[in-house]
Design a protein around this motif. Structure first.
Motif, PDB file in Angstrom:
ATOM      1  N   VAL A   1       0.823  -1.245  -0.071  1.00 51.73           N
ATOM      2  CA  VAL A   1      -0.161   0.009   0.109  1.00 51.73           C
ATOM      3  C   VAL A   1       0.970   1.262  -0.108  1.00 51.73           C
ATOM      4  O   VAL A   1       1.630   1.441   0.872  1.00 51.73           O
ATOM      5  CB  VAL A   1      -0.934   0.009   1.465  1.00 51.73           C
ATOM      6  CG1 VAL A   1      -1.911   1.229   1.098  1.00 51.73           C
ATOM      7  CG2 VAL A   1      -1.693  -1.317   1.432  1.00 51.73           C
ATOM      8  N   ALA A   2       0.672   2.154  -1.069  1.00 46.65           N
ATOM      9  CA  ALA A   2       1.730   3.211  -1.003  1.00 46.65           C
ATOM     10  C   ALA A   2       0.984   4.435  -0.354  1.00 46.65           C
ATOM     11  O   ALA A   2       1.949   5.287   0.054  1.00 46.65           O
ATOM     12  CB  ALA A   2       1.788   3.402  -2.581  1.00 46.65           C
ATOM     13  N   ARG A   3      -0.328   4.461  -0.439  1.00 45.42           N
ATOM     14  CA  ARG A   3      -1.060   5.732   0.164  1.00 45.42           C
ATOM     15  C   ARG A   3      -2.030   5.298   1.258  1.00 45.42           C
ATOM     16  O   ARG A   3      -3.350   5.451   1.166  1.00 45.42           O
ATOM     17  CB  ARG A   3      -1.511   6.548  -0.958  1.00 45.42           C
ATOM     18  CG  ARG A   3      -0.529   6.955  -1.870  1.00 45.42           C
ATOM     19  CD  ARG A   3      -1.300   7.781  -2.967  1.00 45.42           C
ATOM     20  NE  ARG A   3      -2.516   7.355  -3.460  1.00 45.42           N
ATOM     21  CZ  ARG A   3      -2.374   6.747  -4.672  1.00 45.42           C
ATOM     22  NH1 ARG A   3      -1.079   6.366  -5.160  1.00 45.42           N
ATOM     23  NH2 ARG A   3      -3.692   6.041  -5.052  1.00 45.42           N
ATOM     24  N   PRO A   4      -1.716   4.749   2.543  1.00 40.20           N
ATOM     25  CA  PRO A   4      -2.542   4.140   3.488  1.00 40.20           C
ATOM     26  C   PRO A   4      -3.390   5.279   4.142  1.00 40.20           C
ATOM     27  O   PRO A   4      -2.709   6.557   4.033  1.00 40.20           O
ATOM     28  CB  PRO A   4      -1.773   3.534   4.572  1.00 40.20           C
ATOM     29  CG  PRO A   4      -0.239   4.107   4.351  1.00 40.20           C
ATOM     30  CD  PRO A   4      -0.235   4.523   2.786  1.00 40.20           C
ATOM     31  N   PRO A   5      -4.487   5.179   4.770  1.00 42.87           N
ATOM     32  CA  PRO A   5      -5.038   6.125   5.432  1.00 42.87           C
ATOM     33  C   PRO A   5      -4.131   6.547   6.674  1.00 42.87           C
ATOM     34  O   PRO A   5      -3.464   5.933   7.233  1.00 42.87           O
ATOM     35  CB  PRO A   5      -6.444   5.390   5.873  1.00 42.87           C
ATOM     36  CG  PRO A   5      -6.727   4.386   5.046  1.00 42.87           C
ATOM     37  CD  PRO A   5      -5.232   3.957   4.692  1.00 42.87           C
ATOM     38  N   GLN A   6      -4.566   7.719   6.985  1.00 42.65           N
ATOM     39  CA  GLN A   6      -3.486   8.548   8.053  1.00 42.65           C
ATOM     40  C   GLN A   6      -4.485   8.952   9.484  1.00 42.65           C
ATOM     41  O   GLN A   6      -3.460   9.246  10.270  1.00 42.65           O
ATOM     42  CB  GLN A   6      -2.873   9.692   7.518  1.00 42.65           C
ATOM     43  CG  GLN A   6      -2.044   9.236   6.415  1.00 42.65           C
ATOM     44  CD  GLN A   6      -0.593   8.468   6.581  1.00 42.65           C
ATOM     45  OE1 GLN A   6      -0.288   8.474   7.741  1.00 42.65           O
ATOM     46  NE2 GLN A   6      -0.366   7.586   5.767  1.00 42.65           N
TER      47      GLN A   6
END
Length: 266
Positions: free
Chosen positions: A215-220
């Motif tokens: 996953v390159a852009r996971p939730p933050q």
């Protein structure tokens, strides 16, 4: 019965391997686990742009009858998840509403109470994470997960082979390989496609009945992660909140910033 002849061009620098008659175009698989997988992965992902071959680590014994992608194309993801959540909530609500501990043997740690997701109806898909300002690409995230799995020598990895699959995207690979797990392949691949688009996710390994995704852009943040966690639950994977028993808020709390998602079906 002899194997079919070479069906598609391959990139250079591959270990010894062979073609298998898997799916409409076949697949290529190495003869052994690629010990240099972490070093090979950046090259294989670059070669994918030219050859159209998705690389992954996969156990050969999980290959089955391919599922036509028309079954994935036909699935209306949001509508399906809304129906599935309504049924899931109907079945689980009595347990979520009752904090009485589930009876377990004396030598077993009591299961924690799971209050369930904080939604009365399907809340919609988690919003996409923007790629703006994100330093890691989907390719670099995939390389990092493969390197981490190889370094850790994870269970089942040594039985895997490097498999190259003619595919437009990694999300379609479980269907094209006819992955033999209890996962609902049309739904799972539709989710994987959507996660590719929203989070830069990539399928990197099928270790038996386990699926590993980079996953390159996971939730933050917690709210975003809660919506995504519900999608994970509705994938039907056994490990999300059931094995081991994990309260939904705890699982959702583990997702912010997490660059690898793993799912398995018993």
């Amino acid at each position: 019965m002899s194997l079919p002849p070479k069906a598609f061009p391959l990139p250079d620098r591959l270990p010894p391997g062979r073609f298998l008659p898997q799916g409409p175009a076949g697949v290529w698989t190495s003869d052994a686990f690629p010990e240099d997988a972490a070093l090979q992965w950046p090259y294989l992902l670059r070669a994918q742009r030219t050859h159209g071959l998705v690389p992954l680590l996969c156990r050969p014994d999980v290959l089955g009858a391919p599922l036509g992608l028309q079954h994935v194309d036909a699935l209306e993801l949001e509508a399906r998840l809304a129906v599935d959540f309504a049924e899931y909530r109907r079945e689980r609500l009595p347990y979520w509403s009752d904090p009485t501990p589930v009876p377990v043997p004396e030598d077993v740690e009591p299961w924690p109470h799971d209050p369930g997701p904080p939604y009365e109806r399907w809340p919609g898909l988690a919003p996409a994470m923007s790629a703006a300002g994100v330093s890691e690409s989907p390719e670099s995230a995939a390389c990092g997960v493969v390197a981490g799995m190889a370094e850790a020598g994870e269970h089942g990895l040594a039985e895997c082979r490097l498999v190259l699959v003619p595919a437009r995207r990694s999300a379609d690979v479980p269907a094209l390989l006819g992955w033999q797990a209890d996962a609902p392949l049309p739904l799972l691949c539709a989710l994987l496609r959507s996660w590719e688009d929203r989070f830069g996710a990539r399928v990197v390994a099928l270790t038996g009945t386990e699926l590993h995704v980079s996953v390159a852009r996971p939730p933050q943040d917690a709210e975003h992660a809660g919506l995504l966690a519900l999608e994970h639950v509705l994938s039907t994977a056994d490990n999300i909140v059931d094995d081991p028993p994990t309260p939904f808020p705890e699982y959702a709390g583990s997702l912010p910033g997490r660059t690898r998602w793993s799912f398995w079906w018993d």
